[in-house]
Scaffold this active site. Structure first.
Site, mmCIF file in Angstrom:
data_model
loop_
_atom_site.group_PDB
_atom_site.id
_atom_site.type_symbol
_atom_site.label_atom_id
_atom_site.label_comp_id
_atom_site.label_asym_id
_atom_site.label_seq_id
_atom_site.Cartn_x
_atom_site.Cartn_y
_atom_site.Cartn_z
ATOM 1 N N ASP A 8 50.073 48.117 38.130
ATOM 2 C CA ASP A 8 48.664 48.505 38.100
ATOM 3 C C ASP A 8 48.329 49.046 39.489
ATOM 4 O OD1 ASP A 8 45.931 48.776 38.021
ATOM 5 O OD2 ASP A 8 45.504 46.646 37.757
ATOM 6 N N LYS A 70 42.680 55.969 45.509
ATOM 7 C CA LYS A 70 42.756 56.359 44.093
ATOM 8 C C LYS A 70 41.634 57.319 43.718
ATOM 9 C CE LYS A 70 43.265 54.130 39.555
ATOM 10 N NZ LYS A 70 43.441 52.817 38.904
ATOM 11 N N GLU A 175 45.010 52.440 31.440
ATOM 12 C CA GLU A 175 44.712 51.052 31.797
ATOM 13 C C GLU A 175 44.088 50.255 30.647
ATOM 14 O OE1 GLU A 175 42.398 51.663 35.288
ATOM 15 O OE2 GLU A 175 44.120 52.274 36.492
ATOM 16 N N ASP A 197 36.549 48.800 31.086
ATOM 17 C CA ASP A 197 37.335 48.673 32.318
ATOM 18 C C ASP A 197 36.550 49.244 33.492
ATOM 19 O OD1 ASP A 197 39.163 48.655 34.360
ATOM 20 O OD2 ASP A 197 40.738 49.709 33.288
#
Length: 614
Positions: A8, A70, A175, A197
């Site tokens: 992850d 990210k 994800e 999420d």
């Protein structure tokens, strides 16, 4: 085979997990910590620090330390320049180019920084296997997760980061889908699941159907630039204003404030009130304390939480469901610990979300499960994911022809036939686009290539097949093939960068713009054909022999009327004038067809024509 792990790669923290025989385990470091802060720092001796040590250096050497990288993956400089003043590191880049991040004298791209995090996770996993007495501890491959709403450029950047870290990326999975795998492993349920999420920098919602071990994604939506960082920034801006801090010149002070507000945010998940507190503000002898209640905090961040709900409604609608038809809601990401988030999700879906699994670890666990499936060949669980955004090419007038629609199950392919618009065109420019808007300029450009070597032919005669293929990682390949000649060109799309605008907010104006362009294109086609006929050397002879008095004048008048309205924005007027021109030239078209056939058959017998046909 060497070990294959699940990773992850998060905005705030990253994790690595391994599944042996179907049982997944998140791998901790020497101190027992499973979370690796996604932070990289480069000191004056050019030594790289990753994780907790880099996190400490945010307070002592912030200009050489990068976090939340990210949010920069697969993005262009113009995408991030509005918020760069809040980052301690310098960001640069040209319009349309990839972002470059400066840590002192060291200049890195986001994939290179992410590769540092991945290398540390790889090292952590290999130490774990070595301590377990494994004689072959090497980790050579991984399944890496990305937000479901990551576009092609962001997925490609993630795959590049894995390659730079020395990892073969066997699969890139979404994800929320990974979270659902972990949830399914735990509960083995059948039904429809919504995975909400909300991480540090990205938000996703996915609707999945689970049946007999098959995980099918029905729809996905989200925002790749929305998360806990935005919640932090609301508080940082308030405290910075209280202290008169300029983020452009006081990077250490901003990072001290950021640390304090994050602690306060965590406290308010458990308590009704707390203090934002700094013993000493860097660059001064002052201390700072501000009391804040949970209700005050929630009123400040309510607009951010509300931004997550509209993508949820769209995903439910795209899945062909109502919120009441969703059987379970799974929360993923550290930001879902915030009470207002849980309340709003429960209000939307009409049921309390499932929170038994650790929201920080669930994605890594799911990635490890998928890695185990790929390596072991076990098929008790099958993953059917979707592409989050539509893919197509630019056509005449700057409009988009969509070839693969969003929420198509991947792997996926699609093709469409096109032709040329200009006589004797020997090359065709293929402009690949991603997004939901009708106009090419409003979508993300993924790349261009030319199909060359087409023999000169009249407009409309070439038959060009454009084919799109998306692999299991969501990566796109495009080919173009001229069927009459066999000329072919293919490309694996390499990302270019730009801003993807909100498609749903502009849906009606996009449709209107597209319809206007299509009407203009149709009018131009009729005009070009008519004027080509009027310019024929033998037109006067044909008109005198076959057309009624005044017919040529009427055609010229209709041509003039179409030209007069071509620049207007009223498509109904353009449509009406082009229809009138089409009606005015119907008899002329029949006359020209008969004249051409008679000229071709002149002086030939029926037997001659029949013999040529044989």
């Amino acid at each position: 085979m060497s070990k294959v792990v699940g990773i992850d790669l998060g905005t705030t923290n990253s994790l690595v997990a391994f599944a042996a025989g179907g049982t997944p385990e998140v791998i901790a470091d020497e101190s027992g910590d499973t979370l690796l802060p996604s932070i990289v720092s480069v000191d004056e001796q050019h030594t790289f620090h990753v994780g907790r040590e880099a996190q400490r250096r945010l307070l002592t050497d912030p200009t050489r330390t990068v976090y939340s990288v990210k949010r920069f993956m697969g993005r262009g400089f113009e995408d991030v320049q509005d918020e760069q003043r809040w980052f301690p590191f310098k960001v640069s880049g040209e319009a349309g180019d990839v972002v470059h991040i400066h840590l002192g004298e060291t200049e890195l791209t986001p994939p290179e920084i992410s590769a540092c995090v991945l290398r540390e996770l790889k090292r952590r996993a290999e130490q774990f296997f070595m301590k377990a007495g494994d004689f072959d501890p090497e980790v050579a491959a991984a399944v890496i997760t990305v937000p479901a709403y990551f576009n092609d450029a962001q997925r490609t950047a993630t795959r590049d980061a894995g390659r730079l870290a020395g990892l073969e990326v066997l699969r890139i999975i979404n994800e929320p889908t990974a979270a659902c795998l972990a949830y399914g492993l735990d509960k083995r349920r059948q039904g429809t699941i919504a995975v909400y999420d909300l991480g540090g920098g990205t938000f996703d919602i996915s609707i999945l159907k689970v049946e007999d071990g098959v995980f099918q994604v029905l729809s996905t939506n989200g925002d790749t630039h929305l998360g806990g960082d935005d919640i932090d920034r609301v508080l940082v801006e308030i405290v910075a204003a209280d202290l008169g801090i300029d983020p452009a010149t006081q990077a250490e002070a901003v990072q001290a404030v950021r640390k304090a507000v994050i602690q306060a945010k965590w406290d308010l998940s458990d308590f009704d009130e707390t203090d934002i507190e700094l013993d000493r503000v860097p660059g001064s002898d002052r201390s700072y304390r501000r009391h804040i209640t949970r209700s005050e905090f929630e009123s400040l961040i309510a607009p951010i939480v509300a931004r997550t709900l509209q993508p949820c409604r769209r995903a439910i609608e795209d899945a062909g469901l109502t919120a009441q038809q969703v059987d379970a809601v799974v929360l993923v990401g550290g930001s879902t610990r915030t009470p207002i988030v849980r309340r709003e999700v429960e209000k939307l879906f009409g049921r309390a979300p499932y929170t038994d699994l650790n929201p920080d670890e669930i994605v890594a666990i799911g990635a490890a499960v998928q890695a185990d499936i790929l390596v072991s060949g076990r098929r008790e669980m099958l993953l059917l994911d979707v592409t989050p955004l539509s893919l197509g090419i630019e056509t005449m007038g700057g409009i988009v022809s969509k070839i693969i629609l969003r929420n198509s199950t991947i792997p996926a392919s699609g093709s469409e036939m096109f032709t040329s618009f200009v006589d004797n065109q020997t090359a065709v420019d293929i402009h690949i686009l991603q997004g939901e808007r009708e106009m090419a300029a409003d979508n993300r450009s993924l790349g261009r290539f030319k199909l060359r070597g087409i023999p000169p032919m009249p407009a409309g005669l070439p038959r060009i097949q454009v084919r799109f293929q998306i692999d299991a990682n969501g990566i796109l390949s495009v080919s173009a093939h001229e069927l009459r000649t066999g000329v072919e060109q293919a490309i694996e799309v390499k990302p270019s960068y730009g801003m993807l605008l909100e498609s749903f907010e502009h849906a009606q104006e996009d449709v209107n713009a597209r319809m206007l362009i299509e009407v203009r294109n149709e009018a131009e086609t009729i005009l070009a054909a008519t004027e080509k006929t009027l310019r024929r050397p033998d037109f006067a002879e044909i008109a005198a022999a076959r057309l009624a008095p005044g017919e040529v004048g009427a055609i010229h008048a209709a041509v003039a009327e179409v030209k007069a309205v071509m620049t207007q924005d009223d498509r109904d007027v353009i449509q009406a004038r082009s229809t009138a021109l089409n009606d005015a030239t119907k008899h002329l078209a029949e006359v020209m067809m008969n004249w051409t056939v008679q000229a071709a058959l002149a002086g030939r017998s029926a037997d001659d024509v029949a013999a040529q046909g044989r």
